[in-house]
Write a protein that holds these residues in place. Structure first.
Motif, mmCIF file in Angstrom:
data_model
loop_
_atom_site.group_PDB
_atom_site.id
_atom_site.type_symbol
_atom_site.label_atom_id
_atom_site.label_comp_id
_atom_site.label_asym_id
_atom_site.label_seq_id
_atom_site.Cartn_x
_atom_site.Cartn_y
_atom_site.Cartn_z
ATOM 1 N N PHE A 329 0.942 -1.123 0.291
ATOM 2 C CA PHE A 329 0.048 -0.189 0.019
ATOM 3 C C PHE A 329 0.835 0.992 -0.033
ATOM 4 O O PHE A 329 0.438 2.622 -0.540
ATOM 5 N N GLY A 330 2.279 1.071 0.505
ATOM 6 C CA GLY A 330 3.002 2.056 0.303
ATOM 7 C C GLY A 330 3.893 2.532 -0.924
ATOM 8 O O GLY A 330 4.706 3.348 -0.975
ATOM 9 N N ALA A 331 3.741 1.499 -1.859
ATOM 10 C CA ALA A 331 4.223 1.635 -2.894
ATOM 11 C C ALA A 331 3.978 2.680 -3.908
ATOM 12 O O ALA A 331 2.951 2.784 -4.630
ATOM 13 N N THR A 332 4.760 3.765 -3.998
ATOM 14 C CA THR A 332 4.230 5.098 -4.815
ATOM 15 C C THR A 332 4.964 5.326 -6.114
ATOM 16 O O THR A 332 4.536 6.253 -6.753
ATOM 17 N N GLU A 408 -4.043 2.492 -7.824
ATOM 18 C CA GLU A 408 -3.262 3.554 -7.983
ATOM 19 C C GLU A 408 -2.256 3.550 -9.200
ATOM 20 O O GLU A 408 -1.526 2.623 -9.488
ATOM 21 N N GLN A 409 -2.022 4.624 -9.998
ATOM 22 C CA GLN A 409 -1.236 4.786 -11.134
ATOM 23 C C GLN A 409 0.019 5.326 -10.569
ATOM 24 O O GLN A 409 0.297 6.244 -9.708
ATOM 25 N N VAL A 410 1.095 4.411 -10.778
ATOM 26 C CA VAL A 410 2.456 5.025 -10.176
ATOM 27 C C VAL A 410 3.533 5.140 -11.112
ATOM 28 O O VAL A 410 3.531 4.438 -12.290
ATOM 29 N N PRO A 411 4.345 6.335 -11.130
ATOM 30 C CA PRO A 411 5.017 6.496 -12.216
ATOM 31 C C PRO A 411 6.354 5.537 -12.356
ATOM 32 O O PRO A 411 6.623 5.071 -11.236
ATOM 33 N N VAL A 412 6.927 5.051 -13.399
ATOM 34 C CA VAL A 412 7.906 4.299 -13.440
ATOM 35 C C VAL A 412 9.074 4.939 -13.656
ATOM 36 O O VAL A 412 9.218 5.746 -14.837
ATOM 37 N N PHE A 413 10.232 4.666 -13.509
ATOM 38 C CA PHE A 413 11.666 5.264 -13.444
ATOM 39 C C PHE A 413 12.696 4.393 -13.920
ATOM 40 O O PHE A 413 12.467 2.757 -13.592
ATOM 41 N N VAL A 414 13.747 4.700 -14.487
ATOM 42 C CA VAL A 414 14.896 3.954 -14.336
ATOM 43 C C VAL A 414 15.981 4.453 -13.419
ATOM 44 O O VAL A 414 15.874 5.834 -13.411
ATOM 45 N N ALA A 415 16.664 3.780 -12.466
ATOM 46 C CA ALA A 415 17.661 4.246 -11.658
ATOM 47 C C ALA A 415 18.686 3.271 -11.413
ATOM 48 O O ALA A 415 18.258 1.971 -11.584
ATOM 49 N N ASP A 416 19.861 3.516 -11.407
ATOM 50 C CA ASP A 416 20.855 2.266 -11.320
ATOM 51 C C ASP A 416 21.221 2.045 -9.879
ATOM 52 O O ASP A 416 21.752 1.142 -9.889
ATOM 53 N N TYR A 417 20.127 2.222 -8.838
ATOM 54 C CA TYR A 417 20.382 1.589 -7.705
ATOM 55 C C TYR A 417 19.733 0.348 -7.723
ATOM 56 O O TYR A 417 19.606 -0.508 -6.785
ATOM 57 N N ALA A 441 12.680 9.499 -3.359
ATOM 58 C CA ALA A 441 11.419 10.061 -3.288
ATOM 59 C C ALA A 441 11.742 11.521 -2.890
ATOM 60 O O ALA A 441 11.080 12.389 -3.660
ATOM 61 N N ARG A 442 12.337 11.803 -1.929
ATOM 62 C CA ARG A 442 12.922 13.274 -1.614
ATOM 63 C C ARG A 442 13.302 13.862 -2.979
ATOM 64 O O ARG A 442 13.051 14.946 -2.990
ATOM 65 N N ALA A 443 14.453 13.409 -3.626
ATOM 66 C CA ALA A 443 14.943 14.036 -4.608
ATOM 67 C C ALA A 443 13.918 14.197 -5.808
ATOM 68 O O ALA A 443 14.254 15.300 -6.371
ATOM 69 N N PHE A 444 13.002 13.190 -5.861
ATOM 70 C CA PHE A 444 12.140 13.456 -7.223
ATOM 71 C C PHE A 444 10.692 13.789 -6.873
ATOM 72 O O PHE A 444 9.909 13.764 -7.548
ATOM 73 N N GLU A 445 10.560 14.326 -5.811
ATOM 74 C CA GLU A 445 9.361 14.868 -5.215
ATOM 75 C C GLU A 445 8.178 13.663 -5.392
ATOM 76 O O GLU A 445 7.093 13.901 -5.862
ATOM 77 N N LEU A 446 8.408 12.519 -4.972
ATOM 78 C CA LEU A 446 7.585 11.523 -4.836
ATOM 79 C C LEU A 446 6.784 11.343 -3.572
ATOM 80 O O LEU A 446 7.372 11.475 -2.607
ATOM 81 N N PRO A 447 5.668 10.730 -3.382
ATOM 82 C CA PRO A 447 4.939 10.784 -2.208
ATOM 83 C C PRO A 447 5.363 9.544 -1.379
ATOM 84 O O PRO A 447 5.993 8.690 -1.860
ATOM 85 N N ILE A 448 5.364 10.029 -0.221
ATOM 86 C CA ILE A 448 5.991 8.969 0.972
ATOM 87 C C ILE A 448 4.691 8.828 1.879
ATOM 88 O O ILE A 448 4.196 9.756 2.464
#
Ligand code: ANZ
Length: 964
Positions: A329-332, A408-417, A441-448
């Motif tokens: 439920f916390g996957a944003t 919920e619609q959640v955005p998909v990123f690519v990230a090297d971590y 999430a902090r760096a990309f202003e995503l909901p927490i």
């Protein structure tokens, strides 16, 4: 051990007595007894049958199979650090022989592989020539140490008669698959039968008989335990070969040579070790191994329980692996590894409406952003990517996925971590629970979203948090809807509940993920076992029939590896064997009914770990040309029994650096051979012991350059080399640090028995210790005193007193039996240093008492020393009049009457009146004495329940109790 021991500087040979134990005497005795042992076959361990069958009385004894990690024959020869473990196993093996066991102890050579080959390339000689010369040198160095090896059982992994069986095992592995239901390997023919009969569906829906030969080969390749695949592998241009994960350091370089390692897609052989992940993990529990090594294997296997969850995207889906499905439920948002194959598919041509600037990396289109990000990620190693750097990088790929639990619609990123090689290469990001996700999430202003109730008082508003909240001891919140509610549950229950729901709705399933990857098994090298595999015109791989083994290495003009610019990732490996056209292209009849055909041989070779994956088995039945090992012989030495639930070697001694490479691979091969019915032991090494390292001082001049340690002088606590002050630090021993001391030097100066004693006396076996040549003489003096207790130094004649044990004074008997008792326990527990201390004590006692040593004492003293200093023990035993070797004598047994401590009488008083007497040890502690006094029946009765004001203890003789 003191460096400045004045005794240590006294000359050891300037003695007048003509029959003193000197270096010359030691040299003569040692050579003579080594020849005797060889001639008599003293260390021959009989098998229950076959060409090494022997004395049935020995065979009937309980067995002990004692093994060292065998050496590779390096050109530098041995320094005194190398034999530490060999001496220890030898002492232990000798003790076991003297306590009623049939002992198998021998040593071979691990002679294929990079070190041997690099040495050969450097010196311009053929690897076989240089390797054999090195082995010869090491054999004579080792012989000088008086190791009790059964030499009939020795071999080198480069012997065609040995690698024939390495190749044979490869074929067994190639010709088998892992049956997940039966949880064991089975012959591939049984899988073919399943496909053929329809018992197992052919993927794609067709029938087995309708498949082409190539399709069948591809399908079986998905199952075989040894298979070729085009996967990204570790390519090391600087070494010119690909490497297994285990051979790559944490910072992405080759363990050997320290060259950069790149991920490159190449067709290579692999071993499906991952099929055994669970068993490799579970069976560790029953092994008697150091916990640290078990832990390293557990971490390397890396079992994580969790779930796979599907997130739909435009009719497709992204599958993630999570250890925390309870946080769904916390996957944003989601993250794909940059190399994830679905990235392209989901990346649209234009940014969707409402895309934030922070997400685009400043690029005009998602395609551009993703391409730029991928290029950036490719230049970083896995370790750099995983580093806990605060500034997380990534880009939005322009697509949204649906969180299956709440739509919920959640955005998909690519990230090297996120790494491609772990789980599914995709994650659901839960910023509240995972620190990396939190930073991103902090760096990309995503909901927490707070989905676990913090227990550390930080409150439930994530905008005030400084980090993610990770705890397994908290309750779930904000996680419910009509179908499923996790609120109020603990993590463990919530994981169960949500996994059930995922399975019911088809959105996911519980799963176990392993960190372990399949073992990359081919190398682009000359000096390794050739693969017993040929390819037909269609490129289909065929195993050679066993009758064509060994497939010997061809002679080639140029055996050196083709290496490249270490930083050039775009290079491709070239195998030295491919340079020999006549060997590569052959006409063979494989006996498969197809008659003679043209084939191309596999030109990769096996990694240097192959030969050490099964060598314990060859020691058992070294000349068997018909079978890997005779089952009865294998069962005798290796089979499971009480205390050995999976069977295996009784004691295996070697360095701790082999925690995951050799020790994991050997366990894997063992299990395959066990499953296929070739052996009765499912584990190769029941007990493992890691010896410490012998370190040495490194002396450096003002430029930091190491100077020869032997030329350094000590003055007033400072160190000088040719008048110049030098620094001193403890380091490794070796040629490059100019501090190597060879066993040959020490043997020449004092003899092998002294070297053996010194190495064993330096400290507990598992602890590293500094070498100090000046202290070696201490052990030499011990042997001189021992000698003097038995031999008259002036006449050379026996000097013992021929008396009965009953005539020996009580003090000496007590000293003797205490030594016997202590040495016995110490040798059994591999505490060789304290065993030597006890022998020294007894020896000193006899010297102090003076006069001729009573024969019953002298004999047992010699027997006590025999495992540690076998040559001098043999010599003294012979002088004592015995005609047989001391090797098979019974180790002395202590008479308990002399071992128990004497007791003293302790008087217990109450208010000054004697109420009880206790018999206690003279060394009893005040605490124990007080307890014993207060527990005494008479004392309890005398106190009659009165409280106690004070207890005065004068151990061991008096306790005075003052009641309240
Ligand atoms: C959601 C989540 C919530 C996670 C949470 C952790 C904590 P171990 O234990 O090592 O198996 N993960 C999965 N695949 C990954 C990949 N390819 N690269 C980087 N990270 C990956 O770690 C498993 C966890 O690591 C998974 O569980 C996933 O994050 C992440 F509060 O999912 B978790």
């Amino acid at each position: 051990m003191s460096e400045t021991n004045p005794a240590a500087t006294a000359p050891v040979t300037a003695d007048a007595a003509p029959h003193r134990y000197t270096a010359a005497v030691a040299a003569e005795i040692e050579a003579r007894w080594q020849d005797f042992w060889d001639a008599e076959g003293t260390y021959a361990a009989p098998n229950p049958k076959g060409d090494l069958a022997g004395d049935p009385e020995l065979v009937a004894r309980p067995k002990k199979f004692i093994m060292d990690m065998f050496p590779y024959p390096s050109g530098a020869g041995l320094h005194v650090g190398h034999p530490l473990g060999y001496i220890a196993t030898d002492v232990f093996a000798r003790f076991q022989r003297m306590t009623g066991h049939n002992v198998l102890h021998t040593l071979g050579f691990d002679a294929f592989g990079l070190p041997a080959e690099q040495y050969a390339v450097q010196t311009g000689t053929h690897p076989r020539v240089s390797t054999e010369a090195n082995m010869k040198n090491m054999v004579s160095q080792l012989r000088r140490l008086g190791l009790g090896h059964d030499k009939r059982r020795s071999f080198a992994t480069i012997d065609p008669e040995y690698y024939k069986w390495t190749q044979w095992i490869f074929l067994q592995i190639f010709n088998s698959w892992y049956d997940d239901e039966a949880k064991q390997a089975r012959p591939i023919s049984e899988l073919v039968a399943q496909f053929d009969s329809g018992e197992r569906a052919v993927p794609g829906g067709g029938t087995w008989s309708a498949l082409s030969e190539a399709e069948r080969a591809d399908l079986l390749g998905e199952y075989r335990l040894a298979y070729a695949s085009d996967a990204p592998v570790n390519w090391c241009p600087g070494l010119g070969t690909v490497l297994a994960n285990e051979e790559v350091t944490a910072d992405g370089r080759s363990e050997r040579g320290n060259f950069p390692v790149f991920k490159s897609k190449l067709r290579q052989w692999n071993m499906r070790i991952t099929a055994y992940a669970d068993r490799l993990l579970d069976d560790l529990d029953q092994l008697d191994w150091p916990e640290a090594i078990k832990l390293q294997q557990r971490n390397w296997i890396g079992r994580s329980e969790g779930a796979r969850v599907d997130f739909p995207v435009d009719g497709e889906r992204i599958t993630v692996f999570t250890t925390r499905p309870d946080t769904l439920f916390g996957a944003t948002y989601m993250v794909l590894a940059p190399e994830h194959p679905l990235v392209e598919k989901f990346t649209p041509a234009a940014w969707p409406e409402g895309t934030r600037d922070a997400w685009t990396g400043g690029h005009a289109t998602p395609t551009e952003a993703v391409a730029a990000y991928r290029a950036q990620a490719a230049s970083k190693s896995d370790v750099e990517r995983q580093a806990e750097a605060k500034d997380k990088t990534g880009v939005f790929i322009g697509a949204y996925a649906t969180n299956p639990v709440n739509g919920e619609q959640v955005p998909v990123f690519v990230a090297d971590y996120v790494l491609m090689g772990y789980g599914t290469g995709a994650i659901m990001a839960v910023p509240a629970g995972d620190q990396r996700d939190f930073e991103f999430a902090r760096a990309f202003e995503l909901p927490i979203r707070c989905i676990v109730e913090p227990t550390d008082g930080r409150g439930t508003d994530p905008s005030t948090w400084e980090s993610a909240f990770a705890s397994y001891d908290a309750k779930i919140m904000n996680s419910s809807h009509d179908e499923v509610s996790l609120d109020g549950l603990g993590v463990v229950e919530a994981k169960e509940r949500i996994t059930e729901w995922l399975e019911c709705t088809g959105a996911g399933a519980g799963t176990v993920n392993f960190r372990l990857r399949d073992w990359l098994f081919s190398r682009q090298r000359y000096w390794g076992e050739p693969f017993p595999i040929v390819y037909d015109e269609d490129g289909i791989a065929h195993p050679l029939p066993a009758s064509m083994l060994p497939l010997e290495l061809p002679e080639v003009e140029d055996y050196s590896p083709r290496t490249f610019d270490p930083d050039d990732a775009d290079t491709k490996p070239e195998t030295p064997l491919s340079r020999n056209e006549d060997w590569v292209h052959v006409t063979l009849d494989l006996g498969d009914g197809r008659g003679p055909r043209r084939y191309r041989r596999e030109t990769n070779t096996m990694p240097n770990w192959a030969g050490s994956c099964w060598y314990e088995l060859r020691y058992l039945d070294p000349h068997n040309s018909e079978q890997l090992v005779d089952p009865e012989i294998e069962q005798y030495w290796m089979g499971p029994r009480e205390g050995l639930p999976h069977g295996g070697v009784d004691l295996y001694v070697g360095g701790a650096e082999h925690a995951v490479l050799h020790l994991l691979y050997a366990r894997f091969w063992s299990k395959v051979l066990f499953d296929l019915g070739h052996v009765s032991s499912a584990e190769p090494f029941h007990k493992l012991f890691n010896q410490g390292m012998i370190q040495a001082y490194v002396y450096r001049d003002s430029r930091g350059i190491a100077v020869p340690a032997a030329e350094v002088e000590e003055r007033d606590g400072a160190y000088f080399h040719r008048g110049e002050k030098v620094s001193r630090l403890l380091g490794k021993m070796g040629k490059s640090l100019k501090n190597a001391v060879t066993p040959d030097e020490i043997c020449a100066e004092y003899g092998a028995d002294t070297l053996r004693l010194y190495e064993m006396a330096m400290g507990p076996l598992d602890v590293s210790r500094p070498w100090d040549t000046r202290a070696v003489v201490g052990q030499f003096r011990l042997l001189q005193r021992l000698w003097r207790n038995v031999v008259d130094e002036n006449t050379g004649r026996l000097s013992v007193a021929d008396v009965a044990e009953t005539d020996v004074d009580a003090d000496t008997l007590r000293a003797l039996h205490k030594a016997i008792d202590g040495v016995r326990q110490d040798l059994e527990g591999m505490r060789f240093n304290t065993a030597i201390a006890k022998v020294t004590e007894l020896n000193n006692h006899l010297t102090k008492v003076g006069g001729p040593v009573p024969r019953p004492v002298a004999e047992r003293l010699v027997l006590l020393v025999a495992p540690l200093a076998p040559h001098v023990a043999e010599e003294l035993w012979r002088k004592l009049g015995h005609t047989s070797s001391v090797v098979h004598e019974d180790f002395p047994v202590a008479d308990p009457a002399y071992v128990v401590d004497e007791t003293v009488t302790c008087v217990v008083q109450i208010k000054g009146k004697v109420k009880a007497r206790l018999e206690v040890s003279p060394s009893v502690s005040e605490e124990d004495l007080e307890k014993a006094a207060l527990a005494d029946e008479k004392v309890v009765a005398a106190l009659g329940g009165a409280g106690i004001r004070k207890v005065i203890v004068r151990a061991p003789k008096l306790v005075n109790i003052v009641p309240a």
